[in-house]
Design an enzyme around this catalytic site. Structure first.
Site: not given
Ligand code: GFB
Length: 334
Positions: A35, A127, A129, A157, A186
């Site tokens: 992406m 990288g 955040s 990561y 993000n």
């Molecule tokens: O985007 P996300 O997976 O990554 O989740 P992170 C962000 C928030 O959305 C968390 C909530 O609090 C999730 O619990 N959420 C709610 C969901 N519903 C959903 C869903 O259906 N799917 C997902 N995926 N989340 C990542 C890191 O963290 O961010 C990576 O794991 C990287 O390493 C990336 O840094 C930018 O913001 O929590």
């Protein structure tokens, strides 16, 4: 009232020094199918580069040091965007720690070592955040790096990305290489991963909301409590910022790339429902992880460099949803 010095400062910020023009350069976008990489390739089209180089995955595995060096020797890039990475959402990060740590360490080390060996003029390492401590003071300044424990779900990561940014600094210090690092917040946008198990929150919620609307259902199920706050940036804004940084930034410290505002996951869910046209309530699931409570990054440094985002969240979500309907829905048989 604005003072004269204030006006001069604003003008200087709007026109930062052009340290590395990309016009006429051979530029390699490592990870051009992802992406972020594909957005950088789109953005570079207006820079007048001599070539925008792309290494196909089948031709060179970035985890293989000899393959990376051979490809670099053959293609002679002058500038490199290291946008290749194993990425994923909260569940994927938590479930595949070896892949997230090992692949990302290898990619960073191999690309930078080869770039040094072939004499690349400028390299920008990307990288995330999540490199910052879980409870860093908000908004998170670049100086917060390594001041506290990481968020456990994505520590693997994060450690790989911290090692990558330190490696860029090390090449700068030991060999005088112009290697720099940027830490985007993000990201979301066209080309995102919409797989429900491995995606980030925006594509996941968009897919779930779209499926519910098509099925005539109401309401949206989200993971966690909905209370965590996240900062989102459209990938085209990110690519624009990265090109700006490549041209205007040459410092030892990494630099944050964000929108400067954040929102709760609950607010995001409602915004996604509106764009998709789904009615009803948002249903939370506290048995799923919330991750970091908040990670709003300070945008002071990139603002001082004269860069601002231009895509509002609702506009960006609508753009992403159009892309999803056109490129992903047909493959789902929808
Ligand atoms: O985007 P996300 O997976 O990554 O989740 P992170 C962000 C928030 O959305 C968390 C909530 O609090 C999730 O619990 N959420 C709610 C969901 N519903 C959903 C869903 O259906 N799917 C997902 N995926 N989340 C990542 C890191 O963290 O961010 C990576 O794991 C990287 O390493 C990336 O840094 C930018 O913001 O929590």
């Amino acid at each position: 009232m604005q003072t004269t010095s204030g006006t001069a400062a604003a003008r200087d910020a709007a026109q930062p020094e052009l340290r590395y023009p990309l016009a006429g350069k051979r530029v390699w976008v490592a990870g051009h199918r992802g992406m972020v990489g594909s957005a950088i390739v789109r953005r570079l089209a207006s820079e007048g580069c001599a070539a925008v180089l792309q290494a196909e995955r089948e031709a060179v595995d970035l985890r293989d040091p000899a393959a990376v060096l051979a490809w670099m020797r053959q293609n002679e890039p002058q500038a490199v965007f290291v946008s290749a990475a194993r990425v994923g959402g909260i569940l994927a990060n938590d479930s595949y720690p070896v892949d997230f740590l090992d692949d990302n360490l290898m990619i960073a080390a191999n690309v930078m070592r080869a770039a040094h060996e072939v004499g690349v003029e400028k390299l920008l390492f990307l990288g995330s955040s999540c490199i910052y401590p879980k409870h860093a003071p908000q908004p998170i300044a670049e100086e917060a790096l390594l001041t506290g424990p990481l968020e456990p779900t994505n520590q693997w990561y994060a450690v790989a990305k911290i090692a990558g940014l330190k490696l860029a600094q090390a090449y700068r210090r030991q060999y005088g290489r112009d290697f720099i690092s940027a830490m985007p917040t993000n990201l979301y946008g066209p080309g995102d991963n919409f797989d429900l198990q491995s995606s980030h929150v925006i594509p996941a919620l968009m897919r779930k909301a779209d499926a519910a609307r098509r099925a005539g259902a109401r309401g949206l199920d989200i993971w966690g409590t909905g209370q965590p706050r996240r900062e989102f940036l459209h990938v085209d804004d990110c690519a624009d910022a990265l090109v700006h940084i490549m041209k205007h930034y040459s410092e030892d410290s990494h630099i944050n790339v964000g929108s400067g505002t954040d929102m709760t996951i609950l607010e995001l869910a409602r915004a996604v429902m509106k764009v998709v046209g789904l009615e009803g309530e948002v249903r939370t699931d506290p048995s799923k992880p919330d991750g970091t409570p908040r990670k709003l990054m300070s945008a002071d440094r990139i603002r001082a460099l004269g860069w601002h985002p231009s895509i509002e969240l609702n506009e960006g979500l609508a753009d992403t949803y159009r892309w999803y309907c056109e490129h992903v829905v047909p493959s789902l048989g929808g």
